[in-house]
Design an enzyme around this catalytic site. Sequence first.
Site, mmCIF file in Angstrom:
data_model
loop_
_atom_site.group_PDB
_atom_site.id
_atom_site.type_symbol
_atom_site.label_atom_id
_atom_site.label_comp_id
_atom_site.label_asym_id
_atom_site.label_seq_id
_atom_site.Cartn_x
_atom_site.Cartn_y
_atom_site.Cartn_z
ATOM 1 C CE1 TYR A 49 -9.293 -2.081 -4.038
ATOM 2 C CE2 TYR A 49 -11.323 -1.111 -3.257
ATOM 3 C CZ TYR A 49 -10.116 -1.789 -2.890
ATOM 4 O OH TYR A 49 -9.797 -1.798 -1.333
ATOM 5 C CE LYS B 268 -10.371 -5.150 -1.954
ATOM 6 N NZ LYS B 268 -9.376 -6.100 -1.327
#
Length: 266
Positions: A157, A161
């Site tokens: 994740y 990002k």
Amino acid sequence: MADGRMAGKVAIVTGAASGIGRATALLLASEGARVVCVDLERGPADDVVDAIAAAGGTAIAVAADVTVEADMERMAQAALDAYGQIDVLHANAGIPGVGQAHEETPAGWARLIDVNLTGVWLSSRAVLPAMLARGQGALVLTASVGGIKGVRALAGYSAAKAGVLGLMRSMAVDYAAQGIRVNAICPGTAWTPLVEATYELGGGTGVGPDGAKVSMEEARERSTARYPIGRLGTVEEIAQAVLHLAGDGSSWTTGTALVVDGGFSL
């Protein structure tokens, strides 16, 4: 609404059915924008459109997958067909993921990158021709504090990002001279369906020194304790950051990652 801060503008919001996306769609509409609410399923997107209409705003729903090029082209065309222009994209759709690097699977890693990074690129790519033709536009990408600092057990994740921030900076440089601003928000924890799903995936994001998982309630308490401001954020507070970057009040701001995290990253 006709004289709001977004009056006359058309805004596309991906992941508009819940969480930050829903709050942003509602806020932009309340400020006069005509909003294209995009989500995987039409029903939840229609619910947001209904809420906007009930408040006196204007919106349409589009069912689309941000990882599918044809869907993103169809999304952009739907906005142009309905309203004739695209002024703002809030590229917000995303999925949760929990795991240290050795725990990630190739399939899980690929899915996180596909939705959280490639989906941002594809949605941006789809709207840029319309913005370039008019010589103006604003892209606001949803990144995360996980993209700017280390956060336990968010390897895939966080990588996605961080990639969003790299993409944002590159596009900001590429399109500044054509009147298109590109910025990102880096939210901390607000209680959204995505955050709740992240907690559930990890058995609670609060992990003790021994690596043991903790209950959802304890995880939330531990998370809150890490915020100097003393509480988690709200989706409405994060939506205000999107509104600022999308509107004319930030007309000399591009290439910026706006951290909205109650001091967490400090």
